[in-house]
Design an enzyme around this catalytic site. Structure first.
Site, short mmCIF file in Angstrom:
data_model
loop_
_atom_site.label_atom_id
_atom_site.label_comp_id
_atom_site.label_asym_id
_atom_site.label_seq_id
_atom_site.Cartn_x
_atom_site.Cartn_y
_atom_site.Cartn_z
N LYS A 191 -19.52 70.49 52.76
CA LYS A 191 -18.18 71.10 52.88
C LYS A 191 -17.17 70.05 53.36
O LYS A 191 -16.10 69.90 52.80
CB LYS A 191 -18.25 72.28 53.85
CG LYS A 191 -16.95 72.98 54.06
CD LYS A 191 -17.13 74.23 54.92
CE LYS A 191 -15.76 74.72 55.40
NZ LYS A 191 -15.83 75.93 56.18
N GLU A 197 -25.78 62.95 58.33
CA GLU A 197 -27.09 63.02 57.67
C GLU A 197 -26.90 63.01 56.14
O GLU A 197 -27.59 62.27 55.42
CB GLU A 197 -27.82 64.33 58.04
CG GLU A 197 -28.23 64.43 59.50
CD GLU A 197 -27.18 65.12 60.38
OE1 GLU A 197 -25.97 65.04 60.02
OE2 GLU A 197 -27.56 65.71 61.41
N GLY A 249 -19.81 77.34 56.08
CA GLY A 249 -20.99 76.64 55.56
C GLY A 249 -22.17 77.57 55.35
O GLY A 249 -22.82 77.57 54.30
N ARG A 250 -22.48 78.39 56.35
CA ARG A 250 -23.68 79.24 56.26
C ARG A 250 -23.46 80.46 55.38
O ARG A 250 -24.36 81.28 55.22
CB ARG A 250 -24.16 79.63 57.66
CG ARG A 250 -23.07 80.22 58.54
CD ARG A 250 -23.51 80.27 60.01
NE ARG A 250 -22.46 80.75 60.89
CZ ARG A 250 -21.51 79.98 61.42
NH1 ARG A 250 -21.47 78.68 61.13
NH2 ARG A 250 -20.60 80.48 62.22
N GLU A 335 -26.28 80.49 64.40
CA GLU A 335 -25.04 79.71 64.42
C GLU A 335 -23.83 80.66 64.49
O GLU A 335 -22.79 80.31 65.04
CB GLU A 335 -24.94 78.80 63.18
CG GLU A 335 -23.97 77.65 63.35
CD GLU A 335 -24.11 76.55 62.31
OE1 GLU A 335 -24.74 75.51 62.59
OE2 GLU A 335 -23.59 76.72 61.19
N HIS A 366 -52.22 85.60 60.87
CA HIS A 366 -53.31 84.75 61.32
C HIS A 366 -52.82 83.66 62.24
O HIS A 366 -53.50 82.64 62.43
CB HIS A 366 -54.04 84.18 60.09
CG HIS A 366 -54.65 85.27 59.26
ND1 HIS A 366 -55.91 85.77 59.50
CD2 HIS A 366 -54.12 86.03 58.26
CE1 HIS A 366 -56.15 86.75 58.65
NE2 HIS A 366 -55.08 86.93 57.89
N LYS A 495 -23.43 66.05 68.10
CA LYS A 495 -22.97 65.10 67.05
C LYS A 495 -22.21 63.95 67.70
O LYS A 495 -22.41 62.78 67.37
CB LYS A 495 -22.03 65.82 66.08
CG LYS A 495 -22.69 66.72 65.07
CD LYS A 495 -21.63 67.19 64.07
CE LYS A 495 -22.06 68.40 63.28
NZ LYS A 495 -21.01 68.99 62.48
O1 F6P Z 1 -24.60 72.46 61.71
C1 F6P Z 1 -23.23 72.40 61.71
C2 F6P Z 1 -22.64 72.48 60.34
O2 F6P Z 1 -21.27 72.30 60.47
C3 F6P Z 1 -22.97 73.78 59.61
O3 F6P Z 1 -22.16 74.81 59.97
C4 F6P Z 1 -22.85 73.35 58.21
O4 F6P Z 1 -23.45 74.26 57.34
C5 F6P Z 1 -23.54 72.02 58.24
O5 F6P Z 1 -23.15 71.46 59.49
C6 F6P Z 1 -23.22 71.08 57.12
O6 F6P Z 1 -21.87 70.77 57.05
P1 F6P Z 1 -21.25 70.15 55.74
O7 F6P Z 1 -21.43 71.09 54.63
O8 F6P Z 1 -19.80 69.91 56.07
O9 F6P Z 1 -21.96 68.85 55.47
#
Ligand code: F6P
Length: 530
Positions: A191, A197, A249-250, A335, A366, A495
Protein backbone atom coordinates in the site's frame (compact mmCIF):
# COMPACT_ATOMS: atom_id res chain seq x y z
CA UNK A 1 -24.26 2.28 29.02
CA UNK A 2 -22.28 1.60 32.20
CA UNK A 3 -25.42 0.06 33.65
CA UNK A 4 -25.60 -2.47 30.85
CA UNK A 5 -21.94 -3.46 31.30
CA UNK A 6 -22.61 -3.89 35.02
CA UNK A 7 -25.74 -5.93 34.39
CA UNK A 8 -23.83 -8.09 31.95
CA UNK A 9 -21.09 -8.61 34.53
CA UNK A 10 -23.78 -9.90 36.90
CA UNK A 11 -25.05 -12.18 34.12
CA UNK A 12 -21.53 -13.57 33.69
CA UNK A 13 -21.38 -14.35 37.39
CA UNK A 14 -24.73 -16.11 37.23
CA UNK A 15 -23.63 -18.02 34.15
CA UNK A 16 -20.73 -19.57 36.08
CA UNK A 17 -23.28 -21.55 38.04
CA UNK A 18 -25.43 -22.35 35.03
CA UNK A 19 -25.13 -25.31 32.72
CA UNK A 20 -25.17 -24.69 28.96
CA UNK A 21 -26.79 -28.10 28.52
CA UNK A 22 -29.66 -27.06 30.81
CA UNK A 23 -30.36 -24.06 28.59
CA UNK A 24 -31.56 -26.54 25.96
CA UNK A 25 -34.54 -27.31 28.20
CA UNK A 26 -36.21 -24.54 26.21
CA UNK A 27 -37.35 -26.63 23.26
CA UNK A 28 -36.20 -24.50 20.33
CA UNK A 29 -32.91 -23.10 21.61
CA UNK A 30 -30.97 -24.70 18.74
CA UNK A 31 -32.97 -22.57 16.31
CA UNK A 32 -33.45 -19.54 18.51
CA UNK A 33 -29.76 -19.16 19.16
CA UNK A 34 -28.68 -19.43 15.53
CA UNK A 35 -28.64 -17.04 12.56
CA UNK A 36 -29.04 -18.05 8.95
CA UNK A 37 -28.33 -16.21 5.75
CA UNK A 38 -29.42 -17.71 2.45
CA UNK A 39 -26.23 -19.82 2.44
CA UNK A 40 -24.76 -20.13 5.92
CA UNK A 41 -25.78 -20.92 9.46
CA UNK A 42 -24.10 -19.55 12.58
CA UNK A 43 -24.95 -21.52 15.72
CA UNK A 44 -24.23 -19.91 19.09
CA UNK A 45 -26.57 -22.12 21.11
CA UNK A 46 -23.61 -23.92 22.75
CA UNK A 47 -22.70 -20.79 24.70
CA UNK A 48 -23.91 -19.71 28.10
CA UNK A 49 -25.94 -16.85 26.63
CA UNK A 50 -29.58 -17.04 27.72
CA UNK A 51 -32.46 -14.82 26.64
CA UNK A 52 -31.85 -12.16 29.28
CA UNK A 53 -28.12 -12.01 28.50
CA UNK A 54 -28.82 -11.75 24.81
CA UNK A 55 -31.27 -8.90 25.32
CA UNK A 56 -28.61 -7.02 27.26
CA UNK A 57 -25.98 -7.67 24.61
CA UNK A 58 -28.34 -6.33 21.96
CA UNK A 59 -29.00 -3.28 24.13
CA UNK A 60 -25.25 -2.75 24.41
CA UNK A 61 -24.95 -2.70 20.61
CA UNK A 62 -27.87 -0.33 20.32
CA UNK A 63 -26.47 1.99 22.94
CA UNK A 64 -23.10 2.04 21.19
CA UNK A 65 -24.87 3.16 18.01
CA UNK A 66 -23.70 0.23 15.87
CA UNK A 67 -26.35 0.74 13.19
CA UNK A 68 -25.63 4.45 12.71
CA UNK A 69 -21.87 3.86 12.71
CA UNK A 70 -22.25 1.01 10.21
CA UNK A 71 -24.19 3.33 7.91
CA UNK A 72 -21.54 6.01 8.36
CA UNK A 73 -18.85 3.52 7.30
CA UNK A 74 -20.74 2.42 4.18
CA UNK A 75 -21.47 6.01 3.22
CA UNK A 76 -17.82 7.06 3.20
CA UNK A 77 -17.68 9.16 6.39
CA UNK A 78 -14.12 9.59 7.77
CA UNK A 79 -14.61 7.13 10.64
CA UNK A 80 -10.85 6.42 10.89
CA UNK A 81 -10.37 9.60 12.90
CA UNK A 82 -6.68 9.29 13.76
CA UNK A 83 -5.80 9.21 10.07
CA UNK A 84 -8.79 11.25 8.92
CA UNK A 85 -9.81 8.61 6.39
CA UNK A 86 -12.97 6.96 5.18
CA UNK A 87 -13.16 3.16 5.54
CA UNK A 88 -14.46 1.80 2.29
CA UNK A 89 -13.17 -1.68 1.53
CA UNK A 90 -16.86 -2.41 0.96
CA UNK A 91 -16.75 -0.16 -2.15
CA UNK A 92 -14.28 -2.62 -3.73
CA UNK A 93 -17.01 -5.28 -3.85
CA UNK A 94 -19.91 -2.96 -4.53
CA UNK A 95 -20.26 -4.51 -7.98
CA UNK A 96 -23.77 -3.40 -8.71
CA UNK A 97 -24.52 -1.07 -5.84
CA UNK A 98 -24.99 2.63 -6.28
CA UNK A 99 -22.50 5.46 -6.05
CA UNK A 100 -20.24 5.76 -3.00
CA UNK A 101 -19.29 9.31 -2.18
CA UNK A 102 -16.03 10.41 -0.58
CA UNK A 103 -15.51 14.14 -0.13
CA UNK A 104 -18.21 14.90 -2.65
CA UNK A 105 -16.99 12.55 -5.40
CA UNK A 106 -18.27 9.10 -6.41
CA UNK A 107 -15.42 6.59 -6.04
CA UNK A 108 -17.17 3.80 -7.93
CA UNK A 109 -16.11 4.72 -11.51
CA UNK A 110 -12.43 4.51 -10.45
CA UNK A 111 -12.99 1.27 -8.50
CA UNK A 112 -14.72 -0.39 -11.44
CA UNK A 113 -12.17 0.90 -13.91
CA UNK A 114 -9.28 -0.55 -11.87
CA UNK A 115 -11.18 -3.83 -11.55
CA UNK A 116 -11.63 -3.96 -15.32
CA UNK A 117 -7.88 -3.32 -15.80
CA UNK A 118 -7.08 -6.08 -13.31
CA UNK A 119 -9.32 -8.50 -15.24
CA UNK A 120 -7.63 -7.67 -18.55
CA UNK A 121 -4.19 -8.04 -17.00
CA UNK A 122 -5.13 -11.32 -15.30
CA UNK A 123 -6.49 -12.72 -18.57
CA UNK A 124 -3.33 -11.63 -20.40
CA UNK A 125 -1.04 -13.31 -17.85
CA UNK A 126 -3.17 -16.47 -17.76
CA UNK A 127 -2.93 -16.71 -21.55
CA UNK A 128 0.81 -15.98 -21.63
CA UNK A 129 3.77 -18.29 -21.06
CA UNK A 130 4.17 -17.11 -17.46
CA UNK A 131 4.26 -20.24 -15.32
CA UNK A 132 4.86 -18.78 -11.87
CA UNK A 133 3.79 -15.71 -9.94
CA UNK A 134 5.50 -14.41 -6.83
CA UNK A 135 3.56 -11.95 -4.70
CA UNK A 136 5.93 -9.94 -2.55
CA UNK A 137 4.14 -8.19 0.32
CA UNK A 138 3.62 -8.43 4.07
CA UNK A 139 0.74 -8.11 6.53
CA UNK A 140 -2.41 -7.13 4.68
CA UNK A 141 -0.52 -7.18 1.39
CA UNK A 142 0.21 -10.87 1.88
CA UNK A 143 -2.13 -12.62 4.31
CA UNK A 144 -5.38 -12.03 2.40
CA UNK A 145 -4.31 -13.23 -1.04
CA UNK A 146 -2.16 -16.02 0.46
CA UNK A 147 -5.00 -17.34 2.65
CA UNK A 148 -7.59 -17.05 -0.13
CA UNK A 149 -5.38 -18.67 -2.77
CA UNK A 150 -4.85 -21.66 -0.49
CA UNK A 151 -8.56 -21.75 0.39
CA UNK A 152 -9.60 -21.81 -3.27
CA UNK A 153 -7.13 -24.39 -4.47
CA UNK A 154 -9.81 -26.37 -6.39
CA UNK A 155 -10.45 -23.25 -8.50
CA UNK A 156 -6.77 -22.51 -9.12
CA UNK A 157 -6.26 -22.98 -12.86
CA UNK A 158 -3.76 -20.17 -13.48
CA UNK A 159 0.02 -20.06 -12.98
CA UNK A 160 1.56 -21.44 -9.79
CA UNK A 161 1.44 -18.77 -7.10
CA UNK A 162 3.90 -18.09 -4.27
CA UNK A 163 3.90 -15.55 -1.48
CA UNK A 164 7.06 -14.02 -0.05
CA UNK A 165 6.66 -11.85 3.04
CA UNK A 166 9.49 -12.34 5.52
CA UNK A 167 12.62 -10.19 5.22
CA UNK A 168 14.53 -13.32 6.23
CA UNK A 169 16.48 -14.05 3.03
CA UNK A 170 15.49 -17.68 3.44
CA UNK A 171 11.97 -16.86 2.30
CA UNK A 172 12.80 -15.30 -1.04
CA UNK A 173 15.75 -17.57 -1.63
CA UNK A 174 13.74 -20.76 -1.10
CA UNK A 175 10.91 -19.38 -3.25
CA UNK A 176 12.95 -18.25 -6.25
CA UNK A 177 15.07 -21.38 -6.26
CA UNK A 178 14.06 -23.45 -9.23
CA UNK A 179 11.85 -20.79 -10.85
CA UNK A 180 12.50 -19.77 -14.43
CA UNK A 181 13.19 -16.00 -14.33
CA UNK A 182 12.01 -15.68 -17.95
CA UNK A 183 8.60 -17.11 -17.11
CA UNK A 184 7.96 -15.57 -13.69
CA UNK A 185 5.83 -12.54 -12.87
CA UNK A 186 6.75 -10.64 -9.71
CA UNK A 187 3.95 -8.68 -8.08
CA UNK A 188 5.11 -6.12 -5.53
CA UNK A 189 2.17 -5.55 -3.21
CA UNK A 190 2.54 -2.65 -0.82
CA UNK A 191 0.00 0.00 0.00
CA UNK A 192 2.72 2.48 1.00
CA UNK A 193 5.55 1.09 -1.17
CA UNK A 194 7.92 1.90 1.70
CA UNK A 195 7.62 -1.22 3.88
CA UNK A 196 11.22 -2.27 4.43
CA UNK A 197 10.62 -6.03 4.26
CA UNK A 198 8.74 -5.76 0.97
CA UNK A 199 11.10 -3.29 -0.67
CA UNK A 200 14.14 -5.37 0.32
CA UNK A 201 12.57 -8.52 -1.13
CA UNK A 202 11.45 -6.62 -4.26
CA UNK A 203 15.01 -5.37 -4.93
CA UNK A 204 16.39 -8.88 -4.42
CA UNK A 205 13.80 -10.29 -6.86
CA UNK A 206 14.66 -7.60 -9.42
CA UNK A 207 18.38 -8.41 -9.21
CA UNK A 208 17.60 -12.14 -9.53
CA UNK A 209 15.49 -11.55 -12.59
CA UNK A 210 18.13 -9.39 -14.26
CA UNK A 211 20.80 -11.94 -13.48
CA UNK A 212 18.78 -14.86 -14.87
CA UNK A 213 17.65 -13.40 -18.18
CA UNK A 214 14.20 -12.10 -17.25
CA UNK A 215 13.04 -8.56 -17.95
CA UNK A 216 11.84 -6.64 -14.88
CA UNK A 217 10.47 -3.90 -17.14
CA UNK A 218 7.74 -6.26 -18.31
CA UNK A 219 7.71 -8.95 -15.61
CA UNK A 220 7.04 -6.74 -12.60
CA UNK A 221 3.66 -5.40 -11.53
CA UNK A 222 2.87 -3.21 -8.53
CA UNK A 223 -0.18 -2.84 -6.29
CA UNK A 224 -0.04 0.36 -4.30
CA UNK A 225 -1.52 3.70 -3.34
CA UNK A 226 1.88 5.34 -3.98
CA UNK A 227 2.10 5.36 -7.76
CA UNK A 228 5.01 7.84 -7.79
CA UNK A 229 7.12 5.36 -5.81
CA UNK A 230 6.23 2.45 -8.11
CA UNK A 231 7.51 4.38 -11.12
CA UNK A 232 10.74 5.30 -9.29
CA UNK A 233 11.19 1.54 -8.73
CA UNK A 234 10.89 1.10 -12.49
CA UNK A 235 7.49 -0.53 -12.88
CA UNK A 236 5.63 0.38 -16.07
CA UNK A 237 2.49 2.48 -15.33
CA UNK A 238 0.23 0.06 -17.20
CA UNK A 239 1.35 -2.69 -14.78
CA UNK A 240 0.55 -0.61 -11.71
CA UNK A 241 -2.83 -1.06 -10.02
CA UNK A 242 -3.59 1.75 -7.65
CA UNK A 243 -6.04 2.17 -4.83
CA UNK A 244 -6.96 4.85 -2.35
CA UNK A 245 -6.01 5.38 1.27
CA UNK A 246 -9.54 4.50 2.36
CA UNK A 247 -8.68 0.83 1.86
CA UNK A 248 -6.94 -0.43 5.00
CA UNK A 249 -4.12 -2.94 4.48
CA UNK A 250 -5.87 -5.77 6.33
CA UNK A 251 -9.10 -5.09 4.41
CA UNK A 252 -7.49 -4.91 0.98
CA UNK A 253 -7.81 -8.38 -0.57
CA UNK A 254 -10.90 -7.24 -2.51
CA UNK A 255 -9.05 -4.81 -4.75
CA UNK A 256 -5.63 -4.66 -6.42
CA UNK A 257 -3.99 -6.50 -3.49
CA UNK A 258 -6.06 -9.49 -4.64
CA UNK A 259 -4.43 -9.52 -8.10
CA UNK A 260 -2.37 -12.68 -7.45
CA UNK A 261 -5.57 -14.44 -6.37
CA UNK A 262 -7.40 -13.20 -9.46
CA UNK A 263 -4.65 -14.50 -11.74
CA UNK A 264 -4.67 -17.84 -9.91
CA UNK A 265 -8.43 -18.50 -10.01
CA UNK A 266 -9.44 -16.31 -12.96
CA UNK A 267 -11.53 -13.11 -13.07
CA UNK A 268 -14.83 -15.00 -13.07
CA UNK A 269 -14.15 -16.83 -9.82
CA UNK A 270 -12.71 -13.62 -8.35
CA UNK A 271 -16.00 -11.92 -9.20
CA UNK A 272 -17.87 -14.64 -7.30
CA UNK A 273 -15.54 -13.99 -4.34
CA UNK A 274 -16.47 -10.27 -4.45
CA UNK A 275 -20.14 -11.11 -4.81
CA UNK A 276 -20.03 -13.29 -1.71
CA UNK A 277 -18.63 -10.38 0.27
CA UNK A 278 -21.20 -8.06 -1.26
CA UNK A 279 -23.98 -10.44 -0.18
CA UNK A 280 -22.65 -10.32 3.40
CA UNK A 281 -22.50 -6.50 3.20
CA UNK A 282 -26.15 -6.38 2.15
CA UNK A 283 -27.10 -8.77 4.94
CA UNK A 284 -25.14 -6.74 7.52
CA UNK A 285 -26.86 -3.53 6.41
CA UNK A 286 -30.39 -4.89 6.19
CA UNK A 287 -30.90 -7.66 8.76
CA UNK A 288 -32.39 -6.84 12.14
CA UNK A 289 -29.83 -7.19 14.97
CA UNK A 290 -31.11 -10.57 16.16
CA UNK A 291 -31.02 -11.95 12.61
CA UNK A 292 -27.73 -10.28 11.79
CA UNK A 293 -24.83 -12.72 11.56
CA UNK A 294 -21.90 -10.28 12.03
CA UNK A 295 -23.79 -8.67 14.91
CA UNK A 296 -24.41 -11.95 16.74
CA UNK A 297 -20.88 -13.22 16.07
CA UNK A 298 -19.57 -9.96 17.54
CA UNK A 299 -21.86 -10.13 20.56
CA UNK A 300 -20.73 -13.66 21.40
CA UNK A 301 -17.16 -12.34 21.19
CA UNK A 302 -17.92 -9.42 23.53
CA UNK A 303 -19.69 -11.80 25.92
CA UNK A 304 -16.83 -14.26 26.05
CA UNK A 305 -13.86 -11.93 26.02
CA UNK A 306 -14.85 -8.64 27.61
CA UNK A 307 -17.65 -9.78 29.91
CA UNK A 308 -16.74 -13.33 30.96
CA UNK A 309 -13.04 -12.41 30.88
CA UNK A 310 -11.71 -15.17 28.62
CA UNK A 311 -8.54 -13.64 27.17
CA UNK A 312 -8.32 -15.63 23.96
CA UNK A 313 -10.48 -17.23 21.33
CA UNK A 314 -9.59 -20.14 19.10
CA UNK A 315 -10.62 -20.23 15.44
CA UNK A 316 -10.85 -23.85 14.37
CA UNK A 317 -11.68 -24.42 10.70
CA UNK A 318 -12.45 -28.05 9.92
CA UNK A 319 -11.35 -27.26 6.42
CA UNK A 320 -7.72 -27.93 5.58
CA UNK A 321 -7.73 -25.25 2.90
CA UNK A 322 -8.57 -22.67 5.58
CA UNK A 323 -5.44 -23.49 7.52
CA UNK A 324 -4.19 -19.93 7.00
CA UNK A 325 -7.46 -18.42 8.27
CA UNK A 326 -6.27 -18.14 11.90
CA UNK A 327 -3.18 -16.17 10.78
CA UNK A 328 -5.33 -13.99 8.56
CA UNK A 329 -7.77 -13.32 11.40
CA UNK A 330 -4.92 -12.60 13.78
CA UNK A 331 -4.04 -9.56 11.70
CA UNK A 332 -7.64 -8.61 10.95
CA UNK A 333 -8.76 -8.80 14.58
CA UNK A 334 -5.64 -8.04 16.59
CA UNK A 335 -4.33 -5.18 14.45
CA UNK A 336 -7.84 -3.71 14.35
CA UNK A 337 -8.96 -4.06 17.96
CA UNK A 338 -5.70 -4.41 19.89
CA UNK A 339 -5.94 -0.88 21.28
CA UNK A 340 -5.84 0.70 24.77
CA UNK A 341 -7.43 4.07 24.26
CA UNK A 342 -10.91 4.97 23.19
CA UNK A 343 -11.74 7.21 20.27
CA UNK A 344 -11.65 10.32 22.48
CA UNK A 345 -8.14 9.44 23.68
CA UNK A 346 -9.17 8.26 27.15
CA UNK A 347 -8.07 4.90 28.51
CA UNK A 348 -10.34 1.98 27.74
CA UNK A 349 -12.01 0.90 30.98
CA UNK A 350 -11.99 -2.71 29.88
CA UNK A 351 -9.92 -5.22 27.94
CA UNK A 352 -10.16 -4.73 24.20
CA UNK A 353 -9.42 -7.23 21.40
CA UNK A 354 -8.67 -10.77 22.56
CA UNK A 355 -5.77 -12.97 21.52
CA UNK A 356 -6.92 -14.84 18.41
CA UNK A 357 -5.28 -18.13 17.55
CA UNK A 358 -6.06 -21.53 16.12
CA UNK A 359 -5.29 -24.13 13.48
CA UNK A 360 -7.10 -26.38 11.08
CA UNK A 361 -9.03 -29.25 12.66
CA UNK A 362 -8.36 -32.12 13.06
CA UNK A 363 -4.65 -31.33 13.43
CA UNK A 364 -5.30 -29.12 16.45
CA UNK A 365 -7.01 -32.05 18.18
CA UNK A 366 -3.66 -33.80 18.33
CA UNK A 367 -1.84 -30.74 19.60
CA UNK A 368 -3.59 -28.21 21.83
CA UNK A 369 -7.13 -29.53 22.39
CA UNK A 370 -5.98 -31.24 25.57
CA UNK A 371 -5.69 -27.79 27.14
CA UNK A 372 -8.98 -26.67 25.63
CA UNK A 373 -10.81 -29.63 27.19
CA UNK A 374 -9.05 -30.09 30.51
CA UNK A 375 -6.80 -27.07 31.08
CA UNK A 376 -7.58 -24.38 33.63
CA UNK A 377 -8.21 -21.66 31.02
CA UNK A 378 -11.58 -21.44 29.31
CA UNK A 379 -11.03 -20.95 25.58
CA UNK A 380 -14.15 -20.06 23.61
CA UNK A 381 -13.88 -22.00 20.36
CA UNK A 382 -15.17 -20.95 16.95
CA UNK A 383 -15.64 -23.97 14.69
CA UNK A 384 -16.17 -23.81 10.93
CA UNK A 385 -17.13 -26.70 8.69
CA UNK A 386 -18.53 -27.22 5.18
CA UNK A 387 -21.36 -29.62 4.36
CA UNK A 388 -19.41 -30.87 1.35
CA UNK A 389 -15.80 -31.15 0.32
CA UNK A 390 -14.43 -30.91 -3.20
CA UNK A 391 -13.38 -34.55 -3.34
CA UNK A 392 -16.43 -36.66 -4.26
CA UNK A 393 -14.28 -39.80 -4.35
CA UNK A 394 -13.25 -39.15 -0.75
CA UNK A 395 -16.67 -38.39 0.71
CA UNK A 396 -15.92 -40.69 3.66
CA UNK A 397 -13.07 -38.34 4.65
CA UNK A 398 -15.54 -35.50 4.77
CA UNK A 399 -17.99 -37.49 6.87
CA UNK A 400 -15.20 -38.10 9.39
CA UNK A 401 -14.24 -34.45 9.32
CA UNK A 402 -17.78 -33.33 10.15
CA UNK A 403 -18.08 -35.96 12.88
CA UNK A 404 -14.87 -34.70 14.46
CA UNK A 405 -15.94 -31.08 14.33
CA UNK A 406 -19.35 -31.66 15.89
CA UNK A 407 -17.93 -34.10 18.43
CA UNK A 408 -15.54 -31.44 19.72
CA UNK A 409 -18.21 -28.84 20.36
CA UNK A 410 -20.41 -31.48 21.96
CA UNK A 411 -17.59 -32.68 24.19
CA UNK A 412 -16.74 -29.14 25.25
CA UNK A 413 -20.32 -28.52 26.29
CA UNK A 414 -21.22 -31.92 27.72
CA UNK A 415 -18.00 -32.87 29.47
CA UNK A 416 -17.72 -36.06 31.53
CA UNK A 417 -18.62 -36.15 35.22
CA UNK A 418 -16.67 -37.94 37.94
CA UNK A 419 -19.51 -40.46 38.21
CA UNK A 420 -19.35 -41.24 34.50
CA UNK A 421 -15.58 -41.52 34.67
CA UNK A 422 -15.82 -43.85 37.69
CA UNK A 423 -18.33 -46.07 35.90
CA UNK A 424 -16.00 -46.25 32.93
CA UNK A 425 -12.96 -47.14 35.06
CA UNK A 426 -14.92 -49.62 37.16
CA UNK A 427 -15.97 -51.35 33.95
CA UNK A 428 -12.26 -51.52 33.11
CA UNK A 429 -11.71 -53.41 36.39
CA UNK A 430 -10.41 -50.67 38.74
CA UNK A 431 -11.46 -50.48 42.39
CA UNK A 432 -10.83 -48.48 45.55
CA UNK A 433 -8.35 -45.57 45.65
CA UNK A 434 -6.97 -46.41 42.25
CA UNK A 435 -10.47 -46.19 40.75
CA UNK A 436 -10.93 -42.72 42.27
CA UNK A 437 -7.46 -41.49 41.28
CA UNK A 438 -7.60 -42.73 37.69
CA UNK A 439 -11.17 -41.49 37.25
CA UNK A 440 -10.30 -37.94 38.28
CA UNK A 441 -7.84 -37.70 35.39
CA UNK A 442 -10.65 -38.64 33.01
CA UNK A 443 -13.10 -35.95 34.10
CA UNK A 444 -14.00 -33.16 31.69
CA UNK A 445 -15.61 -30.17 33.36
CA UNK A 446 -17.67 -29.43 30.24
CA UNK A 447 -19.74 -26.25 30.08
CA UNK A 448 -17.10 -24.80 27.75
CA UNK A 449 -18.56 -22.49 25.10
CA UNK A 450 -18.23 -22.74 21.36
CA UNK A 451 -19.90 -21.49 18.20
CA UNK A 452 -20.16 -23.26 14.85
CA UNK A 453 -20.37 -21.73 11.38
CA UNK A 454 -21.60 -24.15 8.70
CA UNK A 455 -21.65 -23.52 4.97
CA UNK A 456 -22.34 -25.65 1.89
CA UNK A 457 -18.85 -25.74 0.33
CA UNK A 458 -15.75 -23.58 0.36
CA UNK A 459 -16.24 -21.97 -3.05
CA UNK A 460 -15.26 -18.39 -3.98
CA UNK A 461 -18.69 -16.96 -3.12
CA UNK A 462 -18.72 -18.62 0.31
CA UNK A 463 -15.16 -17.57 1.10
CA UNK A 464 -16.09 -13.98 0.24
CA UNK A 465 -19.00 -14.20 2.67
CA UNK A 466 -16.90 -15.70 5.46
CA UNK A 467 -14.18 -13.04 5.25
CA UNK A 468 -16.71 -10.19 5.10
CA UNK A 469 -18.52 -11.75 8.07
CA UNK A 470 -15.36 -11.53 10.17
CA UNK A 471 -14.57 -8.01 8.93
CA UNK A 472 -17.97 -6.80 10.10
CA UNK A 473 -17.65 -8.69 13.37
CA UNK A 474 -14.44 -6.77 14.06
CA UNK A 475 -16.24 -3.54 13.19
CA UNK A 476 -19.14 -4.20 15.58
CA UNK A 477 -16.79 -5.19 18.41
CA UNK A 478 -14.73 -2.04 17.78
CA UNK A 479 -17.83 0.16 17.96
CA UNK A 480 -18.96 -1.44 21.22
CA UNK A 481 -15.47 -1.02 22.67
CA UNK A 482 -15.42 2.57 21.39
CA UNK A 483 -12.05 2.19 19.72
CA UNK A 484 -10.75 3.01 16.24
CA UNK A 485 -10.49 -0.37 14.49
CA UNK A 486 -8.84 1.13 11.42
CA UNK A 487 -5.48 2.53 12.50
CA UNK A 488 -2.41 0.57 13.64
CA UNK A 489 -0.08 2.92 15.50
CA UNK A 490 1.11 0.01 17.60
CA UNK A 491 3.31 -1.30 14.80
CA UNK A 492 5.25 1.95 14.41
CA UNK A 493 7.64 1.98 17.37
CA UNK A 494 9.22 -1.35 16.47
CA UNK A 495 9.70 -0.17 12.87
CA UNK A 496 11.42 3.04 14.05
CA UNK A 497 13.74 1.19 16.42
CA UNK A 498 14.65 -1.37 13.72
CA UNK A 499 15.75 1.52 11.51
CA UNK A 500 17.82 3.05 14.30
CA UNK A 501 19.39 -0.34 15.10
CA UNK A 502 20.57 -1.02 11.56
CA UNK A 503 23.72 1.16 11.73
CA UNK A 504 24.47 -0.24 15.18
CA UNK A 505 24.41 -3.79 13.83
CA UNK A 506 26.34 -2.73 10.75
CA UNK A 507 28.97 -1.32 13.11
CA UNK A 508 28.81 2.25 11.79
CA UNK A 509 27.25 3.62 14.98
CA UNK A 510 27.97 2.75 18.62
CA UNK A 511 25.27 1.19 20.76
CA UNK A 512 25.54 3.97 23.34
CA UNK A 513 21.87 4.97 23.24
CA UNK A 514 20.74 1.36 23.60
CA UNK A 515 19.76 -0.36 26.82
CA UNK A 516 22.33 -2.82 28.24
CA UNK A 517 20.36 -5.89 27.19
CA UNK A 518 20.04 -4.74 23.57
CA UNK A 519 23.66 -3.57 23.41
CA UNK A 520 24.93 -6.91 24.76
CA UNK A 521 22.78 -8.91 22.35
CA UNK A 522 24.10 -6.82 19.42
CA UNK A 523 27.66 -7.45 20.58
CA UNK A 524 27.06 -11.21 20.94
CA UNK A 525 25.39 -11.51 17.54
CA UNK A 526 28.08 -9.45 15.83
CA UNK A 527 30.80 -11.59 17.39
CA UNK A 528 29.14 -14.69 15.97
CA UNK A 529 28.23 -13.29 12.56
CA UNK A 530 31.56 -14.15 11.00
O1 F6P B 1 1.93 -4.23 9.97
C1 F6P B 1 1.69 -2.90 9.69
C2 F6P B 1 1.20 -2.69 8.29
O2 F6P B 1 1.10 -1.32 8.10
C3 F6P B 1 -0.12 -3.39 8.00
O3 F6P B 1 -1.21 -2.70 8.44
C4 F6P B 1 -0.03 -3.55 6.53
O4 F6P B 1 -0.95 -4.48 6.06
C5 F6P B 1 1.40 -3.98 6.37
O5 F6P B 1 2.10 -3.21 7.33
C6 F6P B 1 1.99 -3.79 5.00
O6 F6P B 1 1.98 -2.46 4.59
P1 F6P B 1 2.17 -2.09 3.08
O7 F6P B 1 1.07 -2.68 2.30
O8 F6P B 1 2.15 -0.58 3.04
O9 F6P B 1 3.50 -2.61 2.63
Amino acid sequence: MMDIWNSLAAQAKAAQARSIMALFDTADRADDFAVETAEMRFDYSKTNIDNATRDMLLALAEDAGVAAKRDAMFSGAPINQTEDRAVLHTALRNLDGGPVMVQGGDVMPQVLDTLARMRRFADKIRASDITDIVNIGIGGSDLGPAMATAALHPYHDGPRTYFVSNVDGAHISDTLQGLDAKRTLIIVASKTFTTIETMTNARTAKAWMQEHGGDPAIQFAALSTAEDKTSTFGIAPDQVFGFEDWVGGRYSVWGPIGLSLMIAIGPKAFDAFLRGAQAMDSHFRAAAPLENMPMMLALTGIWHNQICGHATRAVLPYDQRLNQLPAYLQQLEMESNGKSVRIDGSDSPRNTGPVVWGAAGTNGQHAFYQLIHQGTWVIPCEFLVAAQGHEPDLAHHHTLLIANCLAQSEALMRGRSLNEACEMMAAAGLTGDELERQSRHRVFSGNRPSTTLVYPRLDPFTLGQIIALYEHRVFVEGVILDINSFDQWGVELGKELATSLLPVIEGTKPATDKDPSTATLVAWLNKHRG
